[in-house]
Design an enzyme around this catalytic site. Structure first.
Site, PDB file in Angstrom:
ATOM      1  N   HIS A 116      -7.267   7.588  -4.216  1.00 40.22           N
ATOM      2  CA  HIS A 116      -6.844   6.646  -3.161  1.00 40.22           C
ATOM      3  C   HIS A 116      -7.249   7.172  -1.801  1.00 40.22           C
ATOM      4  O   HIS A 116      -6.403   7.695  -1.068  1.00 40.22           O
ATOM      5  CB  HIS A 116      -5.322   6.455  -3.216  1.00 40.22           C
ATOM      6  CG  HIS A 116      -4.831   5.253  -2.478  1.00 40.22           C
ATOM      7  ND1 HIS A 116      -4.374   5.281  -1.187  1.00 40.22           N
ATOM      8  CD2 HIS A 116      -4.726   3.963  -2.859  1.00 40.22           C
ATOM      9  CE1 HIS A 116      -3.983   4.081  -0.809  1.00 40.22           C
ATOM     10  NE2 HIS A 116      -4.185   3.265  -1.812  1.00 40.22           N
ATOM     11  N   ILE A 140      -6.297   8.232   1.834  1.00 34.58           N
ATOM     12  CA  ILE A 140      -5.227   7.544   2.560  1.00 34.58           C
ATOM     13  C   ILE A 140      -3.975   7.618   1.700  1.00 34.58           C
ATOM     14  O   ILE A 140      -4.011   7.322   0.507  1.00 34.58           O
ATOM     15  CB  ILE A 140      -5.599   6.067   2.820  1.00 34.58           C
ATOM     16  CG1 ILE A 140      -6.862   5.977   3.678  1.00 34.58           C
ATOM     17  CG2 ILE A 140      -4.444   5.334   3.488  1.00 34.58           C
ATOM     18  CD1 ILE A 140      -7.453   4.585   3.745  1.00 34.58           C
ATOM     19  N   GLY A 173       0.807   3.344   0.575  1.00 31.13           N
ATOM     20  CA  GLY A 173       1.982   2.808   1.250  1.00 31.13           C
ATOM     21  C   GLY A 173       3.248   2.967   0.439  1.00 31.13           C
ATOM     22  O   GLY A 173       4.313   3.257   0.986  1.00 31.13           O
ATOM     23  N   VAL A 174       3.142   2.799  -0.881  1.00 37.55           N
ATOM     24  CA  VAL A 174       4.344   2.928  -1.710  1.00 37.55           C
ATOM     25  C   VAL A 174       4.908   4.338  -1.665  1.00 37.55           C
ATOM     26  O   VAL A 174       6.123   4.519  -1.759  1.00 37.55           O
ATOM     27  CB  VAL A 174       4.095   2.486  -3.174  1.00 37.55           C
ATOM     28  CG1 VAL A 174       3.767   1.010  -3.236  1.00 37.55           C
ATOM     29  CG2 VAL A 174       3.008   3.305  -3.827  1.00 37.55           C
ATOM     30  N   GLU A 207       8.619   5.497  -0.572  1.00 36.43           N
ATOM     31  CA  GLU A 207       9.371   6.414  -1.436  1.00 36.43           C
ATOM     32  C   GLU A 207       9.833   7.637  -0.648  1.00 36.43           C
ATOM     33  O   GLU A 207      10.969   8.098  -0.815  1.00 36.43           O
ATOM     34  CB  GLU A 207       8.524   6.844  -2.632  1.00 36.43           C
ATOM     35  CG  GLU A 207       9.163   7.903  -3.508  1.00 36.43           C
ATOM     36  CD  GLU A 207      10.407   7.452  -4.268  1.00 36.43           C
ATOM     37  OE1 GLU A 207      11.217   8.330  -4.633  1.00 36.43           O
ATOM     38  OE2 GLU A 207      10.586   6.238  -4.491  1.00 36.43           O
TER      39      GLU A 207
END
Length: 154
Positions: free
Chosen positions: A54, A60, A63-64, A68
């Protein structure tokens, strides 16, 4: 009235959260104001496994994982405030709302996560939090989320 903010280093965090590598996403919590607010820190490094895919050549932080990390900061805040250390606290997402991403988080960044409690009380199972994650003062993400705190029995 005691106005001294509490802190949690990685040792205390691991005594509160069940998460471990590669899914322990908060390195320390430097300000804990009871169950009201907290400031967590995540040092983003290239060694993290999600950067392999990723995205290769353009790492990067997903986002998850930012959301978290905010949730883990909230769980540490509640764990410290309610003195739930070494007691097998479990926390489960129930909802994520108003989630927005504003800036990419990349290796070398220091992610700061400011969490505030919207709803929740000692002894309660369902809590709601608002979180804002920043890097160098720039907003990276924001969200509200609801979590169920599975508090250990006495």
């Amino acid at each position: 009235m005691n106005t001294e903010l509490k802190r949690a280093d990685i040792g205390l965090i691991q005594r509160i959260l069940p998460h471990r590598y590669p899914f322990l996403l908060v390195d320390k919590v430097v300000e804990i104001d009871g169950t009201q607010s907290a400031l967590g820190i995540k040092n983003v490094t290239m060694n993290e496994p999600h950067f392999q895919g990723h995205f290769p050549g353009n790492p990067i932080m997903p986002g998850v994982t930012i959301i978290e990390a905010m949730a883990q900061t909230a769980a540490v805040m509640v764990g410290v405030a309610l003195e739930v250390v070494d007691r097998d606290l479990k926390v489960y997402f129930m909802a994520i709302d108003k989630c927005k991403f504003r800036r990419m988080v990349v290796p070398g960044d220091v992610l700061q996560m400011r969490l505030t409690t919207i709803r929740g009380r000692p002894g309660g199972k369902v809590w709601r939090f608002a979180g804002v994650a920043t890097v160098d003062g720039d907003m990276a993400a924001e969200a509200e989320f609801t979590a169920m705190m599975d508090m250990p029995s006495e």
